[in-house]
Design a protein around this motif. Structure first.
Motif, PDB file in Angstrom:
ATOM      1  N   TRP A 183      -2.438  -7.580  -1.010  1.00 36.90           N
ATOM      2  CA  TRP A 183      -3.682  -7.873  -0.312  1.00 36.90           C
ATOM      3  C   TRP A 183      -4.176  -9.291  -0.597  1.00 36.90           C
ATOM      4  O   TRP A 183      -4.790  -9.930   0.270  1.00 36.90           O
TER       5      TRP A 183
ATOM      6  N   GLN B 107      -8.135   6.597  -1.964  1.00 38.56           N
ATOM      7  CA  GLN B 107      -6.806   6.050  -2.237  1.00 38.56           C
ATOM      8  C   GLN B 107      -6.900   4.682  -2.905  1.00 38.56           C
ATOM      9  O   GLN B 107      -6.100   4.352  -3.778  1.00 38.56           O
ATOM     10  N   LEU B 108      -7.875   3.869  -2.480  1.00 40.33           N
ATOM     11  CA  LEU B 108      -8.033   2.548  -3.080  1.00 40.33           C
ATOM     12  C   LEU B 108      -8.370   2.643  -4.558  1.00 40.33           C
ATOM     13  O   LEU B 108      -7.819   1.908  -5.381  1.00 40.33           O
TER      14      LEU B 108
ATOM     15  N   PHE C 298       0.352  -3.730  -4.915  1.00 36.35           N
ATOM     16  CA  PHE C 298      -0.723  -3.642  -3.936  1.00 36.35           C
ATOM     17  C   PHE C 298      -1.665  -4.840  -4.049  1.00 36.35           C
ATOM     18  O   PHE C 298      -2.042  -5.434  -3.043  1.00 36.35           O
TER      19      PHE C 298
ATOM     20  N   MET D  45       0.816  -1.200   0.000  1.00 32.10           N
ATOM     21  CA  MET D  45       0.000   0.000   0.000  1.00 32.10           C
ATOM     22  C   MET D  45       0.859   1.263   0.000  1.00 32.10           C
ATOM     23  O   MET D  45       0.600   2.208  -0.742  1.00 32.10           O
ATOM     24  N   ASN D  46       1.913   1.278   0.804  1.00 29.42           N
ATOM     25  CA  ASN D  46       2.760   2.459   0.881  1.00 29.42           C
ATOM     26  C   ASN D  46       3.667   2.592  -0.334  1.00 29.42           C
ATOM     27  O   ASN D  46       4.002   3.707  -0.743  1.00 29.42           O
TER      28      ASN D  46
ATOM     29  N   PRO E   1      -5.941   2.396   3.995  1.00 24.90           N
ATOM     30  CA  PRO E   1      -6.250   3.293   2.877  1.00 24.90           C
ATOM     31  C   PRO E   1      -7.682   3.799   2.927  1.00 24.90           C
ATOM     32  O   PRO E   1      -8.586   3.129   3.419  1.00 24.90           O
TER      33      PRO E   1
ATOM     34  N   HIS F 189      -4.203   2.955  -5.589  1.00 20.88           N
ATOM     35  CA  HIS F 189      -3.763   1.568  -5.508  1.00 20.88           C
ATOM     36  C   HIS F 189      -4.344   0.647  -6.573  1.00 20.88           C
ATOM     37  O   HIS F 189      -3.845  -0.455  -6.765  1.00 20.88           O
TER      38      HIS F 189
ATOM     39  N   SER G  51       2.838   1.660  -3.464  1.00 21.79           N
ATOM     40  CA  SER G  51       2.012   2.177  -4.554  1.00 21.79           C
ATOM     41  C   SER G  51       1.645   3.631  -4.314  1.00 21.79           C
ATOM     42  O   SER G  51       1.522   4.424  -5.253  1.00 21.79           O
ATOM     43  N   ARG G  52       1.495   4.025  -3.063  1.00 20.28           N
ATOM     44  CA  ARG G  52       1.196   5.429  -2.747  1.00 20.28           C
ATOM     45  C   ARG G  52       2.361   6.322  -3.136  1.00 20.28           C
ATOM     46  O   ARG G  52       2.178   7.393  -3.694  1.00 20.28           O
TER      47      ARG G  52
END
Length: 333
Positions: free
Chosen positions: A204, A189-190, A200, A119-120, A185, A194, A122-123
């Motif tokens: 998950w 953001q999703l 990401f 997640m971080n 997220p 992401h 891709s952010r």
């Protein structure tokens, strides 16, 4: 380097060599580029440095120890088939289930840490690109925080010296505790940050797989499910099906890792370390899937092949996790 840091802190910094060693062991400096080191030195770092703030290290270390526990578990399962005389009294009631539970718990830790890492990562990637369907304020906020942290970290030291927790753009996520580190997220953001990231989605899916796989591990413990022939359907639904489903999710996650490491979808990159990690995880995932699926046939041969798959699948996962840990520790001195 560490001594200068503590001298600048005045009375607040530790003065004993033991304190210096502890700080350098659990909070080492992460460089933005791989450090120049020999193979033995990097191997030594893998088991002497523990950067607890580095989410990438937590992922690699958790899966390494967890995979090792599953290798032991598979070995205990194989013993009755290979040499029944080697069985010891506490093997079945204690050693075998303890190794599987320990491995499952570490897989859960690694899976959640991997979710945070993906997640971080891709952010950060989107923070440096133009994304038309995300609000300008979101991108601006990310860029401002990243620039602020970069300037704070670079000011006290020269341009050639790595800083504590320094990140290399797309290579690493922020450290735990960093203001820009995201633990959950938002819906925006999703959908905007992401949705396009293979990392990401791999993360998950793997995390979901560890949850389902851990459920199967716990239901396989002695006394949880009845072992009579009439309960075969119950065992299939609550143990074998979750085990094979978790393995399938691991396969999907590993394939996404492979695709992310490749320049083109159908062009393998076997010389790339990230690709090797994904390939080893793919082999290991196949082993876990077979270990959960084959006992459905209720034959001694199927059970034996399934146990073998559990063992070599765990070994493959262990290899991939060790390579991943080796990559991470290449950025520490």
């Amino acid at each position: 380097m560490f001594e200068e840091e503590y001298q600048n802190q005045g009375d607040r910094g530790p003065t004993s060599s033991e304190s210096l060693t502890t700080r350098s062991r659990f909070s080492p400096i992460r460089s933005s580029v791989p450090t120049e080191s020999t193979f033995p030195k990097r191997l030594k770092r893998m088991w002497t440095l523990f950067p607890l703030q580095d989410i990438s290290w937590i992922v690699a270390f958790s899966f390494t120890i967890g995979s090792a526990a599953f290798v032991i578990y598979g070995f205990f399962l194989l013993l009755p088939f290979i040499d029944p005389e080697t069985n010891f009294p506490t093997e079945t009631p204690y050693a075998t289930p303890a190794s599987s539970v320990f491995g499952a718990l570490l897989f859960l830790v690694g899976g959640y840490a991997g979710f945070l890492e993906g997640m971080n990562l891709s952010r950060r990637e989107v923070a440096g690109t133009n994304v038309p369907d995300i609000e300008t304020t979101e991108i601006t906020e990310i860029r401002m925080k990243l620039d602020e942290n970069s300037s704070q970290e670079m000011e006290p030291q020269s341009s050639t010296e790595p800083t504590r927790g320094e990140r290399s753009g797309h290579s690493f996520p922020p450290l735990l505790g960093d203001p820009v580190f995201v633990y959950l997220p938002t819906k925006q953001q999703l959908t905007a940050l992401h949705a396009r990231s293979l990392l990401f989605h791999s993360a998950w899916v793997q995390f979901l797989g560890t949850i389902i796989f851990a459920f199967a591990t716990f239901t396989s413990l002695p006394g949880i499910l009845p072992s009579s022939n009439s309960s075969h359907l119950l065992i299939t639904l609550l143990n074998l099906l979750p085990a094979s489903t978790g393995g399938v999710l691991f396969i999907i996650s590993a394939l996404l890792q492979l695709f992310n490491a490749q320049d083109k979808l159908w062009t393998p990159k076997p010389r790339k370390a990230d690709w090797q990690v994904g390939f080893s995880n793919l082999i290991g995932s196949l082993g876990f899937t077979l270990a959960g699926a084959l006992p459905v046939f209720r034959s001694e041969t199927a059970s034996y092949v399934g146990i073998l798959a559990e063992f070599w699948g765990s070994c493959a996962f262990l290899i991939g996790s060790v390579v991943q840990l080796y990559i991470v520790m290449g950025y520490y001195a």
